[in-house]
Design a protein around this motif. Structure first.
Motif, PDB file in Angstrom:
ATOM      1  N   THR A 140      -4.319   6.526  -2.298  1.00 27.57           N
ATOM      2  CA  THR A 140      -3.462   5.529  -1.802  1.00 27.57           C
ATOM      3  C   THR A 140      -4.233   4.494  -2.458  1.00 27.57           C
ATOM      4  O   THR A 140      -4.836   4.240  -2.893  1.00 27.57           O
ATOM      5  N   VAL A 141      -2.968   3.440  -2.725  1.00 23.55           N
ATOM      6  CA  VAL A 141      -2.969   2.688  -4.023  1.00 23.55           C
ATOM      7  C   VAL A 141      -3.033   1.196  -3.440  1.00 23.55           C
ATOM      8  O   VAL A 141      -1.310   1.223  -2.557  1.00 23.55           O
ATOM      9  N   ARG A 142      -2.827   0.096  -3.845  1.00 21.18           N
ATOM     10  CA  ARG A 142      -2.571  -1.232  -3.440  1.00 21.18           C
ATOM     11  C   ARG A 142      -1.492  -2.390  -4.868  1.00 21.18           C
ATOM     12  O   ARG A 142      -2.609  -2.143  -6.028  1.00 21.18           O
ATOM     13  N   GLY A 143      -0.855  -2.496  -4.770  1.00 24.92           N
ATOM     14  CA  GLY A 143      -0.459  -3.467  -5.614  1.00 24.92           C
ATOM     15  C   GLY A 143       0.987  -3.924  -5.462  1.00 24.92           C
ATOM     16  O   GLY A 143       0.778  -4.589  -4.491  1.00 24.92           O
ATOM     17  N   SER A 144       1.693  -3.640  -6.477  1.00 31.17           N
ATOM     18  CA  SER A 144       3.042  -4.618  -6.033  1.00 31.17           C
ATOM     19  C   SER A 144       4.278  -4.377  -6.997  1.00 31.17           C
ATOM     20  O   SER A 144       3.668  -4.179  -8.004  1.00 31.17           O
ATOM     21  N   THR A 203       9.746   3.879 -10.677  1.00 35.12           N
ATOM     22  CA  THR A 203       9.908   2.266 -10.731  1.00 35.12           C
ATOM     23  C   THR A 203       8.782   1.829 -11.015  1.00 35.12           C
ATOM     24  O   THR A 203       6.957   2.108 -10.405  1.00 35.12           O
ATOM     25  N   PRO A 204       8.125   0.794 -12.254  1.00 39.12           N
ATOM     26  CA  PRO A 204       6.845   0.378 -12.481  1.00 39.12           C
ATOM     27  C   PRO A 204       5.807  -0.184 -11.515  1.00 39.12           C
ATOM     28  O   PRO A 204       6.762  -0.793 -10.158  1.00 39.12           O
ATOM     29  N   PHE A 205       4.726   0.225 -10.707  1.00 40.60           N
ATOM     30  CA  PHE A 205       4.282  -0.516  -9.623  1.00 40.60           C
ATOM     31  C   PHE A 205       2.815  -1.245 -10.352  1.00 40.60           C
ATOM     32  O   PHE A 205       2.269   0.011 -10.917  1.00 40.60           O
ATOM     33  N   VAL A 206       2.495  -2.375 -10.393  1.00 39.82           N
ATOM     34  CA  VAL A 206       0.870  -2.966 -10.759  1.00 39.82           C
ATOM     35  C   VAL A 206      -0.153  -2.483  -9.797  1.00 39.82           C
ATOM     36  O   VAL A 206       0.064  -3.051  -8.647  1.00 39.82           O
ATOM     37  N   VAL A 207      -1.089  -1.619  -9.991  1.00 34.63           N
ATOM     38  CA  VAL A 207      -2.184  -1.143  -9.117  1.00 34.63           C
ATOM     39  C   VAL A 207      -3.631  -1.858  -9.493  1.00 34.63           C
ATOM     40  O   VAL A 207      -3.330  -2.917 -10.511  1.00 34.63           O
ATOM     41  N   GLU A 208      -3.748  -2.749  -7.934  1.00 33.02           N
ATOM     42  CA  GLU A 208      -5.193  -3.355  -8.270  1.00 33.02           C
ATOM     43  C   GLU A 208      -5.953  -2.345  -7.598  1.00 33.02           C
ATOM     44  O   GLU A 208      -6.889  -3.061  -8.033  1.00 33.02           O
ATOM     45  N   VAL A 261       0.956  -1.429   0.248  1.00 40.48           N
ATOM     46  CA  VAL A 261       0.472  -0.172  -0.029  1.00 40.48           C
ATOM     47  C   VAL A 261       1.267   1.182  -0.025  1.00 40.48           C
ATOM     48  O   VAL A 261       1.966   1.336   0.749  1.00 40.48           O
ATOM     49  N   LEU A 262       0.552   1.998  -0.535  1.00 41.64           N
ATOM     50  CA  LEU A 262       1.433   3.447  -1.030  1.00 41.64           C
ATOM     51  C   LEU A 262       0.220   4.632  -1.087  1.00 41.64           C
ATOM     52  O   LEU A 262      -0.796   4.782  -1.344  1.00 41.64           O
ATOM     53  N   THR A 263       1.086   5.757  -0.006  1.00 46.63           N
ATOM     54  CA  THR A 263      -0.048   6.845  -0.779  1.00 46.63           C
ATOM     55  C   THR A 263       0.969   8.039  -0.863  1.00 46.63           C
ATOM     56  O   THR A 263       2.627   8.469  -0.649  1.00 46.63           O
ATOM     57  N   GLY A 264       0.315   8.296  -1.911  1.00 45.52           N
ATOM     58  CA  GLY A 264       0.507  10.272  -2.508  1.00 45.52           C
ATOM     59  C   GLY A 264       0.403  10.636  -3.708  1.00 45.52           C
ATOM     60  O   GLY A 264      -0.840  10.608  -3.626  1.00 45.52           O
ATOM     61  N   VAL A 321      -7.423   1.330  -6.201  1.00 46.38           N
ATOM     62  CA  VAL A 321      -6.889   2.917  -5.945  1.00 46.38           C
ATOM     63  C   VAL A 321      -8.343   3.086  -4.983  1.00 46.38           C
ATOM     64  O   VAL A 321      -9.280   2.796  -5.648  1.00 46.38           O
ATOM     65  N   GLU A 322      -7.822   4.677  -4.038  1.00 46.78           N
ATOM     66  CA  GLU A 322      -8.330   5.076  -2.991  1.00 46.78           C
ATOM     67  C   GLU A 322      -7.872   6.345  -3.201  1.00 46.78           C
ATOM     68  O   GLU A 322      -6.708   6.664  -3.443  1.00 46.78           O
ATOM     69  N   PRO A 323      -8.651   7.251  -3.189  1.00 47.14           N
ATOM     70  CA  PRO A 323      -8.644   8.886  -2.825  1.00 47.14           C
ATOM     71  C   PRO A 323      -8.165   8.923  -1.239  1.00 47.14           C
ATOM     72  O   PRO A 323      -8.439   7.761  -0.198  1.00 47.14           O
TER      73      PRO A 323
END
Length: 123
Positions: free
Chosen positions: A96-100, A113-118, A54-57, A120-122
Motif C-alpha cells: 500500500t503506497v501513499r503519495g500523489s 502513470t508516474p505516482f510520487v510515493v511518500e 492511497v493505492l494498494t496493489g 510504503v507499507e506491506p
C-alpha cells in the motif's frame, strides 16, 4: 486587341481575388485551449485522503533497470509507475503506497502513470 482585353480582365479578377478573405468576420478574441491532466483511460486514484492518495496493489518490474510499477488490485485495474520513496520494494511485493499522481512527470521508464510515493507499507 481581344487578347489584351482578356489579359486585362484576368489581371483585374486576380487582383480582386487576392484581397478577398473569408465571408466570416474576423474574431479579435484569441482562441485558447486548456490542458487536461487526465485522460479518459486514466481513472482517478482509488482512495484520496488528507495525507495524499492511497493505492494498494502488486509491484512489478519494467524492462528498464530500476523502474517499478504498481498494478492496483482494488477498483479499476491501473498501472502506476512508482517514483520516490521505494527503498526495499521489489517486484512481486503486495504493498500500500501513499503519495500523489504526477502524470506530467517525465521519466525514462516506459510504463504506467508516474505516482510520487511518500510512504510504503506491506499490503
Amino acid at each position: 486587341m481581344t487578347m489584351r482585353v482578356m489579359l486585362a480582365v484576368t489581371a483585374l479578377l486576380l487582383a480582386a481575388g487576392c484581397g478577398a478573405g473569408s465571408d466570416e468576420p474576423e474574431d479579435p478574441t484569441p482562441q485558447t485551449t486548456s490542458a487536461s491532466t487526465t485522460t479518459p483511460d486514466e481513472p482517478a486514484p482509488t482512495t484520496p485522503t488528507a495525507q495524499g492518495v492511497v493505492l494498494t496493489g502488486v509491484v512489478g518490474a519494467t524492462d528498464e533497470s530500476g523502474c517499478l510499477t504498481l498494478t492496483t488490485t482494488t477498483g479499476t485495474r491501473t498501472t502506476w509507475l512508482l517514483v520516490g520513496s521505494t527503498a526495499g520494494v521489489v517486484a512481486g511485493d503486495r504493498v500500500t503506497v501513499r503519495g500523489s499522481p504526477a502524470p506530467d512527470l517525465a521519466t525514462r521508464c516506459q510504463q504506467g502513470t508516474p505516482f510520487v510515493v511518500e510512504a510504503v507499507e506491506p499490503g
